[in-house]
Scaffold this active site. Structure first.
Site, mmCIF file in Angstrom:
data_model
loop_
_atom_site.group_PDB
_atom_site.id
_atom_site.type_symbol
_atom_site.label_atom_id
_atom_site.label_comp_id
_atom_site.label_asym_id
_atom_site.label_seq_id
_atom_site.Cartn_x
_atom_site.Cartn_y
_atom_site.Cartn_z
ATOM 1 N N ASP A 19 -2.419 -2.346 12.302
ATOM 2 C CA ASP A 19 -3.439 -2.435 11.244
ATOM 3 C C ASP A 19 -4.349 -3.604 11.609
ATOM 4 O OD1 ASP A 19 -4.831 -2.131 8.844
ATOM 5 O OD2 ASP A 19 -3.303 -3.115 7.608
ATOM 6 N N ARG A 44 -3.047 11.579 3.078
ATOM 7 C CA ARG A 44 -3.258 10.781 1.864
ATOM 8 C C ARG A 44 -3.488 11.710 0.681
ATOM 9 N NH1 ARG A 44 -5.176 5.629 2.139
ATOM 10 N NH2 ARG A 44 -4.711 5.697 -0.084
ATOM 11 N N HIS A 50 0.869 -1.187 0.000
ATOM 12 C CA HIS A 50 0.000 0.000 0.000
ATOM 13 C C HIS A 50 0.911 1.245 0.000
ATOM 14 C CE1 HIS A 50 -3.476 2.350 0.358
ATOM 15 N NE2 HIS A 50 -3.934 2.019 1.533
#
Ligand code: CP
Ligand code: NVA
Length: 302
Positions: A219, A287, A129
C-alpha cells in the site's frame, strides 16, 4: 451482525459467511438474477476523506440492492463545522437505515455506531479498512480456491491496510508475514491479537516476508492525512518495494494485491503492477460484491 466497525469484531465464521454471500451476490449480478434485498432502504455515506472506489461501489451496490445511497461530504455537513458526532448520529439515526463513514479517528465510527441506533459500516479510518480486506479475502479465495494454509505477506507501512489484513488473514487460517521499517509498526491492539498466532511474524526485511508467499500485498507509504510526511516517508520506506526481484522469492504463482490508488515506482514497480493487473482490478471490483454482502448482513433480513 449489527455493524462492521473493524475486523477484530468479526468471528472467523462471520467472515466466511460474508464471503459466501459476496460470491452469491456476484453470481446473481453477473447472471442478471434479481437481488433487491434492501428495497426501500437508505444508506448515508459520510466522507471526510477522498474516495473513488468506496464511494462508487457503495452507491452502485445500494442501488443494485434496491435501496438508495445518499452521498454526504463532511465539507457540506455541519459535522465539518464542529457539530458533535454524537448529535449527528442521533439525527441521522432517525432518517436513515444505515450509515457508511470514512473518517480519521476510529473512535468517531464507534461513537456513531453507539449513538445512532442504526447499522454503521466503516469505509476506512486511520486504524483500519475492513471493507477492503473483505474484498481482498474474497479475491484470494476466488483465484486460489481457498484461504486456509496460504501465506499472505504485506510489505510497507503498518497502516489501516496492514492492521486489517493481519487480523483478516489470521482469522481465516492464513499465515501472515509483514515487513515494515522501525517506527512504522502496526497498531498495538493488532500486535496483541496476533501474538497468540505462531503463523504470524513481523520482520524488518521485505525479503524475509516475501519468502514462499502465496499473496503479496502493499500500500502507499503515506496515507490520506499524512501527505505532509511524504518526503520523510520516502526515505524511511526505501527498499520496501514490491518489484520483480522480490517476486522471485515468492511462489511462482503468487498473487499481488493492492487496495489502490497505487504509486508506481514507490511501493510497487510498474512492471509488477501491470503483470498482476488482472488480480488487482478484480480486487477493486470485489469491493462492490463484498460491500453488498455487508450491507445485506447488517441492514437486511437475510
Ligand atoms: N481502496 C480504496 O478504498 O479506494 P478509495 O480510496 O478510492 O475509496
Ligand atoms: N492506506 C491508504 C489506503 C487507501 C485506500 C490510506 O489510508 O490512504
Amino acid at each position: 451482525m449489527k455493524h462492521l466497525l473493524k475486523m477484530l469484531d468479526l468471528s472467523s465464521e462471520e467472515i466466511i459467511d460474508i464471503l459466501n454471500l459476496a460470491d452469491q451476490l456476484k453470481y446473481e449480478q453477473k447472471h442478471n438474477i434479481p437481488h433487491k434485498y434492501l428495497e426501500g432502504k437508505t444508506l448515508g455515506c459520510i466522507f471526510q476523506k477522498a474516495s473513488t472506489r468506496t464511494r462508487v461501489s457503495f452507491e452502485v451496490g445500494m442501488y443494485q440492492l434496491g435501496g438508495m445511497p445518499i452521498f454526504l461530504s463532511s465539507n457540506d455537513m455541519q459535522i465539518g463545522r464542529g457539530e458533535p458526532v454524537e448529535d449527528t448520529a442521533r439525527v441521522l439515526g432517525r432518517y436513515l437505515d444505515g450509515i457508511m463513514i470514512r473518517t480519521f479517528k476510529q473512535s468517531e465510527v464507534e461513537t456513531l455506531a453507539e449513538k445512532s441506533g442504526i447499522p454503521v459500516i466503516n469505509g476506512l479510518t486511520d486504524f483500519c479498512h475492513p471493507c477492503q480486506v473483505l474484498a481482498d479475502l474474497m479475491t484470494i479465495r476466488e483465484f486460489k480456491g481457498k484461504l486456509q494454509g496460504l501465506k499472505m505477506c504485506f510489505i510497507g507501512d503498518g497502516n489501516n491496510m496492514m492492521n486489517s489484513l493481519i487480523v483478516g488473514g489470521l482469522k481465516t487460517g492464513m499465515s501472515v508475514s509483514v515487513a515494515c521499517p522501525e517506527g512504522y509498526e502496526p497498531a498495538e491492539e493488532v500486535l496483541n491479537f496476533a501474538k497468540d498466532y505462531d503463523c504470524f511474524e513481523l520482520v524488518r526485511t521485505p525479503q524475509e516476508a516475501a519468502k514462499n508467499a502465496d499473496v503479496i500485498f502493499t500500500d502507499v507509504w503515506a496515507s490520506m492525512g499524512q501527505e505532509g510526511e511524504s518526503e520523510k516517508r520516502k526515505i524511511a520506506f526505501e527498499g520496501y518495494q514490491v518489484n520483480a526481484e522480490l517476486m522471485k522469492l515468492a511462489h511462482a504463482d503468487a498473487m499481488v494485491q493492492h487496495c489502490l490508488p497505487a504509486h508506481r515506482g514507490e511501493e510497487i514497480t510498474a512492471d509488477v503492477f501491470e503483470a498482476h493487473a488482472n488480480e488487482i482490478f478484480e480486487e477493486a471490483e470485489n469491493r462492490l460484491h463484498a460491500q453488498k454482502a455487508v450491507m445485506v448482513k447488517v441492514m437486511g433480513n437475510k
